[in-house]
Design a protein around this motif. Structure first.
Motif, mmCIF file in Angstrom:
data_model
loop_
_atom_site.group_PDB
_atom_site.id
_atom_site.type_symbol
_atom_site.label_atom_id
_atom_site.label_comp_id
_atom_site.label_asym_id
_atom_site.label_seq_id
_atom_site.Cartn_x
_atom_site.Cartn_y
_atom_site.Cartn_z
ATOM 1 N N SER A 198 0.839 -1.191 0.000
ATOM 2 C CA SER A 198 0.000 0.000 0.000
ATOM 3 C C SER A 198 0.884 1.255 0.000
ATOM 4 C CB SER A 198 -0.924 -0.001 1.217
ATOM 5 O OG SER A 198 -0.166 0.052 2.405
ATOM 6 N N ILE A 199 0.299 2.352 -0.416
ATOM 7 C CA ILE A 199 1.035 3.612 -0.460
ATOM 8 C C ILE A 199 0.439 4.568 0.566
ATOM 9 C CG2 ILE A 199 1.744 3.392 -2.863
ATOM 10 C CD1 ILE A 199 -0.562 5.233 -3.635
ATOM 11 N N LYS A 200 1.273 5.444 1.093
ATOM 12 C CA LYS A 200 0.804 6.451 2.040
ATOM 13 C C LYS A 200 0.424 7.696 1.249
ATOM 14 C CE LYS A 200 3.500 4.877 5.937
ATOM 15 N NZ LYS A 200 4.539 5.177 6.902
ATOM 16 N N VAL A 253 -3.546 10.932 -6.340
ATOM 17 C CA VAL A 253 -3.552 9.478 -6.158
ATOM 18 C C VAL A 253 -4.886 8.874 -6.594
ATOM 19 C CG1 VAL A 253 -3.461 7.627 -4.436
ATOM 20 C CG2 VAL A 253 -1.786 9.472 -4.372
ATOM 21 N N SER A 291 -3.552 -5.745 -0.949
ATOM 22 C CA SER A 291 -2.734 -4.926 -1.839
ATOM 23 C C SER A 291 -1.771 -5.787 -2.646
ATOM 24 C CB SER A 291 -1.961 -3.896 -1.013
ATOM 25 O OG SER A 291 -1.092 -3.153 -1.819
ATOM 26 N N SER A 304 -2.763 -6.345 -6.773
ATOM 27 C CA SER A 304 -2.037 -5.167 -7.258
ATOM 28 C C SER A 304 -2.331 -4.831 -8.723
ATOM 29 C CB SER A 304 -0.533 -5.334 -7.044
ATOM 30 O OG SER A 304 -0.046 -6.445 -7.774
ATOM 31 N N THR A 364 -5.347 -0.369 -6.287
ATOM 32 C CA THR A 364 -4.308 0.311 -5.526
ATOM 33 C C THR A 364 -4.857 0.534 -4.129
ATOM 34 O OG1 THR A 364 -3.453 1.449 -7.474
ATOM 35 C CG2 THR A 364 -2.917 2.413 -5.330
ATOM 36 N N ALA A 380 -4.304 2.621 -0.700
ATOM 37 C CA ALA A 380 -3.631 3.798 -0.153
ATOM 38 C C ALA A 380 -4.083 3.999 1.282
ATOM 39 C CB ALA A 380 -3.969 5.024 -1.000
#
Length: 105
Positions: free
Chosen positions: A3-5, A14, A44, A48, A52, A54
Motif C-alpha cells: 500500500s502507499i501512504k 492518487v 494490496s 495489485s 491500488t 492507499a
C-alpha cells in the motif's frame, strides 16, 4: 505492491486513476485500524493488478478526512477516476472485504 501512504497534499492526484483506489482512513491509536492493516496489505499484494491500496492517517491529514465526511475509523473508500464509488466502515476479515469489493476487483 504494498500500500502507499497519501497525504492531504497528494490525495487528489492518487485517486485520479483508471484503476480503482481503496483509501484506508486510519489512525495509529485506533485498535480496529491496526487490526485492518495486515488485511489491507495482503489485499494490496494479491490484487495489485486490479486495485491500488492507499492509507491516509486522519490525525496527520484532517483536511481530506473532513472533506469526505469521515466520522468513524477505519473507513475504507473506493475511488474510480477520482470519484468515490463505495464506502466500508469498520474491521472486517479479508474474505468479507473481498466479498464487499466483488464488483470492484
Amino acid at each position: 505492491m504494498a500500500s502507499i501512504k497519501v497525504t492531504d497534499k497528494d490525495f487528489q492526484s492518487v485517486i485520479q486513476s483508471d484503476k480503482p483506489v481503496l483509501v484506508d482512513f486510519w489512525a495509529a491509536w485506533c485498535g480496529p485500524c491496526v487490526m485492518m492493516a495486515p488485511v489491507l496489505e495482503e489485499l494490496s499484494e494479491e490484487e495489485s493488478e486490479h486495485l491500488t491500496v492507499a492509507k491516509l492517517n486522519v490525525d496527520e491529514n484532517p483536511r481530506t478526512a473532513s472533506a469526505y465526511g469521515i466520522m468513524s475509523i477505519p473507513t475504507m473508500m473506493v475511488f474510480k477516476n477520482g470519484k468515490p464509488i463505495q464506502q466500508l466502515v469498520g474491521f472486517m476479515p479479508k474474505q468479507v472485504l473481498r466479498g464487499r469489493l466483488k464488483g470492484v476487483l
